[in-house]
Design an enzyme around this catalytic site. Structure first.
Site, PDB file in Angstrom:
ATOM      1  NE  ARG A   1      14.377-103.582  10.087  1.00 57.77           N
ATOM      2  CZ  ARG A   1      14.108-102.486  10.780  1.00 57.77           C
ATOM      3  NH1 ARG A   1      13.013-101.790  10.527  1.00 57.77           N
ATOM      4  NH2 ARG A   1      14.922-102.054  11.713  1.00 57.77           N
TER       5      ARG A   1
ATOM      6  CD  GLU B   1      29.300 -94.979  14.655  1.00 52.62           C
ATOM      7  OE1 GLU B   1      28.464 -94.464  15.439  1.00 52.62           O
ATOM      8  OE2 GLU B   1      28.996 -95.453  13.559  1.00 52.62           O
TER       9      GLU B   1
HETATM   10  P1  ADP Z   1      20.928-100.086  16.242  1.00 54.90           P
HETATM   11  O1  ADP Z   1      21.077-100.649  14.855  1.00 54.90           O
HETATM   12  O2  ADP Z   1      21.369-101.037  17.319  1.00 54.90           O
HETATM   13  O3  ADP Z   1      19.578 -99.499  16.491  1.00 54.90           O
HETATM   14  P2  ADP Z   1      22.133 -97.540  15.481  1.00 54.90           P
HETATM   15  O4  ADP Z   1      23.502 -97.434  14.950  1.00 54.90           O
HETATM   16  O5  ADP Z   1      21.003 -97.448  14.499  1.00 54.90           O
HETATM   17  O6  ADP Z   1      21.988 -98.898  16.345  1.00 54.90           O
HETATM   18  O7  ADP Z   1      21.928 -96.439  16.583  1.00 54.90           O
HETATM   19  C1  ADP Z   1      20.773 -96.359  17.393  1.00 54.90           C
HETATM   20  C2  ADP Z   1      20.782 -95.077  18.190  1.00 54.90           C
HETATM   21  O8  ADP Z   1      21.935 -95.025  19.037  1.00 54.90           O
HETATM   22  C3  ADP Z   1      20.872 -93.806  17.349  1.00 54.90           C
HETATM   23  O9  ADP Z   1      19.634 -93.385  16.858  1.00 54.90           O
HETATM   24  C4  ADP Z   1      21.451 -92.831  18.366  1.00 54.90           C
HETATM   25  O10 ADP Z   1      20.468 -92.388  19.271  1.00 54.90           O
HETATM   26  C5  ADP Z   1      22.437 -93.696  19.137  1.00 54.90           C
HETATM   27  N1  ADP Z   1      23.772 -93.614  18.519  1.00 54.90           N
HETATM   28  C6  ADP Z   1      24.300 -94.461  17.605  1.00 54.90           C
HETATM   29  N2  ADP Z   1      25.540 -94.074  17.260  1.00 54.90           N
HETATM   30  C7  ADP Z   1      25.822 -92.967  17.972  1.00 54.90           C
HETATM   31  C8  ADP Z   1      26.952 -92.090  18.077  1.00 54.90           C
HETATM   32  N3  ADP Z   1      28.064 -92.312  17.398  1.00 54.90           N
HETATM   33  N4  ADP Z   1      26.855 -91.033  18.914  1.00 54.90           N
HETATM   34  C9  ADP Z   1      25.744 -90.802  19.646  1.00 54.90           C
HETATM   35  N5  ADP Z   1      24.659 -91.585  19.609  1.00 54.90           N
HETATM   36  C10 ADP Z   1      24.680 -92.665  18.778  1.00 54.90           C
END
Ligand code: ADP
Length: 501
Positions: A291, A200
C-alpha cells in the site's frame, strides 16, 4: 485500460485529503466517506461528495466493507483508493471491490493475501535469494526452544498476520518462552483473527531501511530509492528520511536490487514498500507493505513525483514512468496527539488555535482545522511536517524552524519532543538505529526536568522581588510580556537548539 472518472476514498484524516488533492489534479470527481465522529472533518468538505457510512467506531464505518461499497454504488464511483491502515491491505475488501465491478487502487487481492502473511513473504524472499532475518517459521514451544538454543537469546516472537507492532514479543531467555508465545498468539488472534506466529533472532541495534517500488500491470517495476525509518516508538515510525544517512553506497544499491528481485518474484503490482533491517553491511528482508506508506512524501520530494497519481495511473492500466535521478534530502516528522510527559498517552480535545509551518522547503500534510475534534477513535497521527533541502543539514535546519512554528492550542502533541530529537547530536550526526528513541529519551527527559527546575527556581526568585511582573507560561514568551518571562531568560528555544545550528 480502465478509465476512472469518480474516485471514492475509503479513509479519513490527512491521507484522505492528500488523495483527494491528487485525484483532482487528474480531473477526477472525488467521494469522501465519513463516520459520525467526522461529519465536520476536512476530507468531508474537501470532496465533491461525501457519504456517511456509520458510527464513530471504525468497525461500523471505516472498516465496514458493505457500507463503503454501497457508498461507491450510490455515488457512481468507479474506483476506490483505500489509503493506508483500515482496509488497505485486506484481501477480502479488495476482492469485494472487484466483485462490485470497481477498480481497487492497489495490488490485487491474491497479492495482498500472499504478502499479508509474513511467513509466506519470508519464503518468497528466500526463493528470490534475498536474505531474511535468521528465524523459524513454526513457533510451537519445542521449535521455539530449539531455535533459542541455536541462535541465542534474545529472540522475537512475531505474528504471521502482524502489523503495527502487534503480536510481537521480545524473549530474553527460555523461561519467558511459554508466556511470550501465549500472549503473542492471543494478541494476534484478537487483532487479526489469526494466531499463527513465527520467530526471528532479535537484532540488537539495527536500522530499519525500506525501498519504495512501483509496478505496473505489465510487471514493469521501478524502485524509488530508500527511506530511513529507524526512529520509532514501540515499533512505530515517528521520523523518516530519504536518503538514509551514513549508509555505504554499496549497501544502498544492494537494498534496491533485493527489493526489485523480491517484487519480481512476487509479481508485485501498484505501489509497495519492501522493508529491511540493516546491521552494518548486512541486511535482512522484513516484510512488504502492499500500500501507500505514511512516509511516502520524503520519496515524492526527492524523486519529483506524486505517488498517488502514480497509483491511479497504474490502476487505469498505464505504464509506470521511469525514475528521474533523485535530488537533495527530505525528512518527515509525524506529529501525534500524545503527551510525551505521560509516557505518550493518546491525547484528545478540540483544536482551539492552530498555526502551521510554511516557507521554502517545508510541506505539511494535515487534516487539522481550528475546531477539529481529536477523538479517541482513530490513530493519533494529526500532522506530517516534511522538510527538504539540497543537503540533509539544510533539511534538518528547516525542520527545526518548521517544528518551532507548529503551534496548536487545545490538545497535547509530540511536536516539541520531535524538535528535541531533530536537534540532538545523535540525529545531526546521522547515528540512527531502532534504539534511537530510548537512547534519546533518557537525555530528553533530563533536559525537560532541568528546564522545569530552572523555571521553578527563576519564578521563586522573581516572586521575591515585588516589582517584577510574572509571566510564567510558555505563551507569555510570545506576548508583549516577553521581556519578563522566565522562558525568555532561560532561552527556551535555545535549550532545544544545538550551539552549532
Ligand atoms: P509490524 O508489521 O508489526 O510493524 P515489522 O516486522 O515491520 O512489524 O517490524 C516493526 C519494527 O520492529 C521494525 O522496524 C524493528 O524496529 C522491529 N523489529 C522487527 N523485527 C525485528 C528483529 N528481528 N530484530 C530487531 N528488531 C525488529
Amino acid at each position: 485500460m480502465r478509465a476512472i472518472r469518480t474516485l471514492l476514498i475509503a479513509n479519513r484524516g490527512e491521507i484522505a485529503l492528500r488523495i483527494i488533492r491528487s485525484a483532482r489534479v487528474l480531473g477526477l470527481r472525488t467521494v469522501a466517506v465519513y463516520s459520525e465522529a467526522d461529519s465536520a472533518a476536512a476530507h468531508v468538505t474537501a470532496a465533491d461528495e461525501a457519504v456517511p457510512i456509520g458510527p464513530a467506531e471504525p468497525a461500523g464505518s471505516y472498516l465496514n466493507t458493505a457500507a463503503i461499497i454501497a457508498a461507491a454504488r450510490d455515488s457512481a464511483a468507479d474506483a476506490i483508493h483505500p489509503g493506508y491502515g483500515f482496509l488497505s491491505e485486506r484481501p477480502d475488501f479488495a476482492h469485494a471491490v472487484q466483485q462490485a465491478d470497481l477498480v481497487f487502487v492497489g495490488p490485487p487481492p491474491e497479492l495482498l493475501s500472499m504478502l499479508g502473511d509474513k511467513i509466506a513473504a519470508r519464503r518468497i524472499a528466500v526463493s528470490a535469494g534475498v536474505p531474511v532475518v535468521p528465524g523459524c517459521d513454526v513457533a510451537d514451544l519445542q521449535s521455539a526452544a530449539e531455535f533459542g538454543i541455536k541462535a541465542g537469546y534474545p529472540i522475537l516472537v512475531k505474528a504471521a498476520a502482524g502489523g503495527g507492532g502487534r503480536g510481537m514479543r521480545v524473549v530474553e531467555g527460555p523461561e519467558q518462552l511459554t508466556g511470550a508465545l501465549d500472549a503473542a498468539a492471543r494478541e494476534a488472534k484478537a487483532a487479526f483473527g489469526d494466531p499463527r506466529l513465527f520467530i526471528e533472532k532479535y537484532l540488537n541495534r539495527p536500522r530499519h531501511i525500506e525501498v519504495q517500488i512501483l509496478a505496473d500491470n505489465e510487471g514493469r517495476t521501478v524502485a524509488l530509492g530508500e527511506r530511513e525509518c529507524s526512529i520509532q516508538r514501540r515499533h512505530q515510525k515517528i521520523i523518516e528520511e530519504s536518503p538514509a544517512p551514513q549508509l555505504a553506497d554499496d549497501v544502498r544499491h544492494r537494498l534496491v536490487e533485493a527489493a526489485l528481485k523480491l517484487a519480481d518474484a512476487a509479481g508485485y503490482r501498484n505501489a509497495g514498500t519492501v522493508e529491511f533491517l540493516v546491521d552494518q553491511d548486512f541486511f535482512y528482508f522484513l516484510e512488504v507493505n502492499a500500500r501507500l506508506q505514511v512516509e511516502h512524501p520524503v520519496t515524492e520530494i526527492r524523486f519529483g513525483r506524486d505517488l498517488v497519481i502514480d497509483q491511479l495511473l497504474i490502476a487505469m492500466g498505464e505504464r509506470v514512468s521511469e525514475a528521474i535521478p533523485p535530488h537533495g534530502a527530505a525528512i518527515e516528522c509525524r506529529i501525534n496527539a500524545e503527551d510525551p510527559q505521560q509516557d505518550f498517552r493518546p491525547a484528545t480535545g478540540t483544536v482551539l488555535q492552530l498555526a502551521l509551518p510554511a516557507g521554502p522547503g517545508v510541506r505539511v500534510d494535515t487534516h487539522l482545522l481550528t475546531g477539529t475534534e481529536i477523538t479517541p477513535y482513530y490513530d493519533s497521527l494529526i500532522a506530517k511536517v516534511i522538510s527538504y533541502g539540497n543537503t540533509r543539514e539544510q533539511a534538518r535546519r528547516r525542520m527545526l524552524v518548521a517544528l518551532g512554528e507548529f503551534s496548536l492550542l487545545g490538545v497535547r502533541t509530540t511536536a516539541e519532543f520531535l524538535r528535541g530529537a531533530i536537534a540532538s547530536e545523535m540525529f545531526a550526526r546521522g547515528d540512527l538505529s531502532t534504539r534511537f528513541v530510548p537512547e534519546f529519551l533518557r537525555q530528553w527527559s533530563s533536559d525537560a526536568d532541568l528546564k522545569l527546575a530552572l523555571i521553578a527556581a527563576l519564578a521563586t526568585a522573581r516572586n521575591s522581588k515585588p516589582t517584577a511582573p510574572m509571566a510564567a507560561t510558555a505563551d507569555g514568551a510570545r506576548s508583549s510580556t516577553r521581556g519578563h518571562s522566565p522562558w525568555t531568560e532561560l532561552g527556551d528555544f535555545e535549550l532545544w537548539r544545538p550551539v552549532s545550528s
